[in-house]
Design an enzyme around this catalytic site. Structure first.
Site, PDB file in Angstrom:
ATOM      1  N   GLY A   1       0.828  -1.188   0.000  1.00  0.00           N
ATOM      2  CA  GLY A   1       0.000   0.000   0.000  1.00  0.00           C
ATOM      3  C   GLY A   1       0.869   1.247   0.000  1.00  0.00           C
ATOM      4  O   GLY A   1       1.985   1.231   0.505  1.00  0.00           O
ATOM      5  N   SER A   2       0.356   2.340  -0.564  1.00  0.00           N
ATOM      6  CA  SER A   2       1.072   3.607  -0.481  1.00  0.00           C
ATOM      7  C   SER A   2       0.790   4.217   0.890  1.00  0.00           C
ATOM      8  O   SER A   2      -0.040   3.722   1.648  1.00  0.00           O
ATOM      9  CB  SER A   2       0.629   4.536  -1.602  1.00  0.00           C
ATOM     10  OG  SER A   2       1.067   4.012  -2.841  1.00  0.00           O
ATOM     11  N   GLY A   3       1.508   5.303   1.193  1.00  0.00           N
ATOM     12  CA  GLY A   3       1.321   5.927   2.498  1.00  0.00           C
ATOM     13  C   GLY A   3       2.532   5.743   3.398  1.00  0.00           C
ATOM     14  O   GLY A   3       2.546   6.219   4.535  1.00  0.00           O
ATOM     15  N   HIS A   4       3.543   5.001   2.895  1.00  0.00           N
ATOM     16  CA  HIS A   4       4.749   4.737   3.691  1.00  0.00           C
ATOM     17  C   HIS A   4       5.980   5.437   3.116  1.00  0.00           C
ATOM     18  O   HIS A   4       7.104   5.045   3.397  1.00  0.00           O
ATOM     19  CB  HIS A   4       5.017   3.232   3.767  1.00  0.00           C
ATOM     20  CG  HIS A   4       3.854   2.434   4.240  1.00  0.00           C
ATOM     21  ND1 HIS A   4       3.241   2.695   5.448  1.00  0.00           N
ATOM     22  CD2 HIS A   4       3.171   1.413   3.673  1.00  0.00           C
ATOM     23  CE1 HIS A   4       2.227   1.838   5.593  1.00  0.00           C
ATOM     24  NE2 HIS A   4       2.158   1.066   4.538  1.00  0.00           N
TER      25      HIS A   4
ATOM     26  N   LYS B   1       6.070  -7.409   2.863  1.00  0.00           N
ATOM     27  CA  LYS B   1       5.784  -7.145   4.269  1.00  0.00           C
ATOM     28  C   LYS B   1       4.639  -8.084   4.668  1.00  0.00           C
ATOM     29  O   LYS B   1       3.701  -8.289   3.898  1.00  0.00           O
ATOM     30  CB  LYS B   1       5.373  -5.669   4.486  1.00  0.00           C
ATOM     31  CG  LYS B   1       6.492  -4.689   4.129  1.00  0.00           C
ATOM     32  CD  LYS B   1       6.326  -3.315   4.776  1.00  0.00           C
ATOM     33  CE  LYS B   1       5.105  -2.529   4.362  1.00  0.00           C
ATOM     34  NZ  LYS B   1       4.970  -2.302   2.902  1.00  0.00           N
TER      35      LYS B   1
ATOM     36  N   ASP C   1      -1.032  -8.148   1.059  1.00  0.00           N
ATOM     37  CA  ASP C   1       0.218  -8.174   0.306  1.00  0.00           C
ATOM     38  C   ASP C   1       0.618  -9.618  -0.010  1.00  0.00           C
ATOM     39  O   ASP C   1       0.991  -9.940  -1.131  1.00  0.00           O
ATOM     40  CB  ASP C   1       1.347  -7.495   1.099  1.00  0.00           C
ATOM     41  CG  ASP C   1       1.155  -5.986   1.195  1.00  0.00           C
ATOM     42  OD1 ASP C   1       0.177  -5.474   0.634  1.00  0.00           O
ATOM     43  OD2 ASP C   1       1.988  -5.318   1.823  1.00  0.00           O
TER      44      ASP C   1
ATOM     45  N   HIS D   1      -0.126   1.488   9.741  1.00  0.00           N
ATOM     46  CA  HIS D   1      -1.364   1.904   9.070  1.00  0.00           C
ATOM     47  C   HIS D   1      -2.324   2.474  10.096  1.00  0.00           C
ATOM     48  O   HIS D   1      -3.517   2.542   9.879  1.00  0.00           O
ATOM     49  CB  HIS D   1      -2.046   0.723   8.395  1.00  0.00           C
ATOM     50  CG  HIS D   1      -1.129  -0.074   7.536  1.00  0.00           C
ATOM     51  ND1 HIS D   1      -0.450  -1.164   7.994  1.00  0.00           N
ATOM     52  CD2 HIS D   1      -0.765   0.094   6.257  1.00  0.00           C
ATOM     53  CE1 HIS D   1       0.300  -1.645   7.019  1.00  0.00           C
ATOM     54  NE2 HIS D   1       0.123  -0.905   5.963  1.00  0.00           N
TER      55      HIS D   1
END
Lengths: 216, 328
Positions: B52-55, B103, B108, B217
């Site tokens: 996921g994006s956001g990291h 991860k 994922d 998250h």
């Protein structure tokens, strides 16, 4: 109503998409209690795309229709929802076959196939598929499928069987509040998921209830 | 919550395009949200990560020499799809095979594994490792295991260096797994993150509260507690890492990772506290990284990652690296 035609199935899936899109934010909120908060958004994304590509879906028969849905869902639902819901639709399509009409017994078989489809996908990644009690959407889907199978065996009416199945899904989702997650979205936080229902199971309860209400 | 944004729907794509404009040595496959090296060396194992994006800068910021060949960008906090991952595998295909660095999250794992299965049907040699460095949540036989967090960056670095040396897929996988076995992390949040599409914080924290053992998250961790001093936090975190993986007598690499909303001055201050605690435990610090490597959008807070080193890991950690977010 004692049969579901291809046309009926397209109406059911369209209703399902509408319910998922309407509940995008509430489903996200449910998931933020013990998960990562993306469930509503991920699911809605796939079903919004399904509506967008609606005219390009395959309407030849029930199996073909569900399979064309599975391709869009697998690609466009984010997170774990793509593989899970995609494999459910794919397995359901295969179980339905190229028929233009199904009865309660076939509907029960389709739902049981969806359960197995999800479990096989889980098995490929985690060595085992989720079962009832793991706190995943299986906790709602299995009671609904089993309820349909029991109703089919008892020779019940299609619509009342679907109402019972929806109630079984809601009860299954409710029971996830009491348990710690062993797999799925809250599987990493274990005990801290107690007190919150699994978002996937709860979502299925809402979706099945909405579908049944629209048919009644 | 105010953000620099056009629309939530175009957020990830516009971010990747901006990254590429600043780093023209990278390519962006917009349709599949894959950031990859322009030049793929087909004589080394290809390394792919993502999620996921956001990291940010993870993972696209670690594409480049000595780390990843491609990063697959999902929507915010949602795994990329099977087709996205499959595209990354086929577009970075190498004669020596591909290692996926995943991860450990259900989404994922499922999407990357299903994509790997598709690629194997095309006769591409694909294998995978699963990073699970977060000690916040106890693992048991019945759970899906620990979460992968900032320790993933060390796995990218070390596996990347091993791949650059021309090692085989099995060898790169082995050293990636050795890194995973020797890395532990724990984090805390002072505020929640705010996902752009939702626009409001994922969880609520009182003015004097913090979430200890938080995930990246905004998932819950070990406990909600009153805000603690840096020294006290460092002592607790290092002790818990040491209980899980004894560091006495070891040489270690340390990462003080900001979650996106804490200023560098606080991260450096925290490093001062953490390094003292690590030395108290009898470990020798070989290398320290301080910065935002594996963020949780705009969450205030930080994580501590400790990697136990041997001579092989030290050499690979020191090897040349040139990526947008990590250079030497």
């Amino acid at each position: 109503m004692n049969k579901i035609t291809t046309k009926d199935m397209t109406v059911i899936i369209n209703t399902m998409a509408d319910i998922i899109i309407e509940n995008e934010v509430p489903f996200c909120e449910l998931d933020s209690a013990a998960g990562d908060g993306d469930f509503g958004m991920s699911l809605a994304k796939g079903f919004k795309q399904l509506k967008k590509e609606w005219d390009e879906l395959d309407f030849d028969d029930i199996g073909a229709f569900l399979k064309s849905c599975s391709m869009v869902i697998m690609e466009h639902c984010g997170g774990a929802s793509g593989p899970i819901w995609g494999s459910a639709f794919r397995a359901a399509a295969k179980a339905a076959g190229n028929v233009e009409e199904i009865g309660l017994a076939e509907l029960a078989e389709i739902m049981q196939a969806a359960v197995v489809g999800i479990q096989k996908t889980g098995e490929r990644s985690f060595g085992r598929g989720a079962v009832v009690g793991d706190k995943t959407l299986i906790d709602a889907l299995v009671p609904a499928a089993d309820s349909l199978s029991a109703s089919a065996d008892a020779g019940e009416e299609l619509l009342s069987a679907m109402q019972k199945a929806a109630a079984a899904a809601v009860a299954g989702a409710e029971s996830t509040k009491l348990i710690a997650a062993k797999m799925g979205r809250a599987g990493t936080v274990g005990d801290r998921s107690i007190g919150y229902p699994d978002a996937g199971a709860f979502g299925l309860g809402v979706i099945f209830t909405g579908i049944v209400n629209s048919l009644s | 919550m105010k953000k620099i944004i056009n629309t939530p729907e175009t957020f990830v794509i516009e971010m990747c395009k901006g990254l590429i404009k600043a780093h023209p040595e990278l390519d962006f496959i917009e349709k599949f949200k894959v950031v990859k090296k322009k030049e793929i060396n087909t004589n080394k194992v290809s390394l792919i990560s993502g999620g996921g994006s956001g990291h940010e800068p993870a993972h696209a910021g670690f594409v480049g020499k000595g780390m990843l060949d491609a990063a697959v960008c999902g929507d915010i906090f949602a795994s990329p799809s099977i087709k996205q991952v499959y595209t990354a595998i086929t577009k970075t295909e190498s004669k020596k095979g591909t290692l996926l660095i995943i991860k450990n999250y259900s989404g994922d794992c499922m999407n990357f594994n299903e994509a790997a299965a598709l690629a194997r049907e095309d006769d591409i040699d694909v294998d995978a490792v699963y990073v699970n460095d977060d000690i916040a949540v106890k693992d048991s036989l019945y759970t899906v295991g620990r979460r992968g967090v900032a320790g993933t960056v060390f796995v990218h670095k070390i596996a990347g260096a091993a791949a650059e040396e021309g090692r085989s897929l099995a060898e790169v996988k082995a050293v990636a797994n050795k890194t995973i076995q020797n890395v532990r992390s724990i984090g805390f949040a002072l505020t929640s993150c705010t996902v752009p599409a939702k626009g409001t914080p994922t969880f609520e924290l009182g003015a004097d509260e913090m979430e200890y053992g938080v995930g990246i998250h905004g998932e819950p961790g070990r406990q909600r507690m009153p805000v603690a001093k840096a020294d006290d936090l460092a002592a607790a975190m290092v002790s818990q890492i040491d209980e899980d993986m004894s560091i006495a007598g070891a040489e270690v690499a340390v990462m003080i990772n900001g979650f996106g909303g804490s200023p560098l001055q606080e991260l450096y201050l925290f490093n001062n506290s953490v390094s003292a605690e690590i030395e108290n435990k009898g470990a020798k610090i070989y290398k320290t990284l301080v910065g935002n490597f594996m963020t949780s959008i705009d969450m205030a807070g930080a994580s501590v990652t400790v990697l136990k080193l041997d001579s092989e890991l030290k050499a690979l950690l020191d090897a040349e690296v040139n990526t947008p977010a990590l250079k030497n």
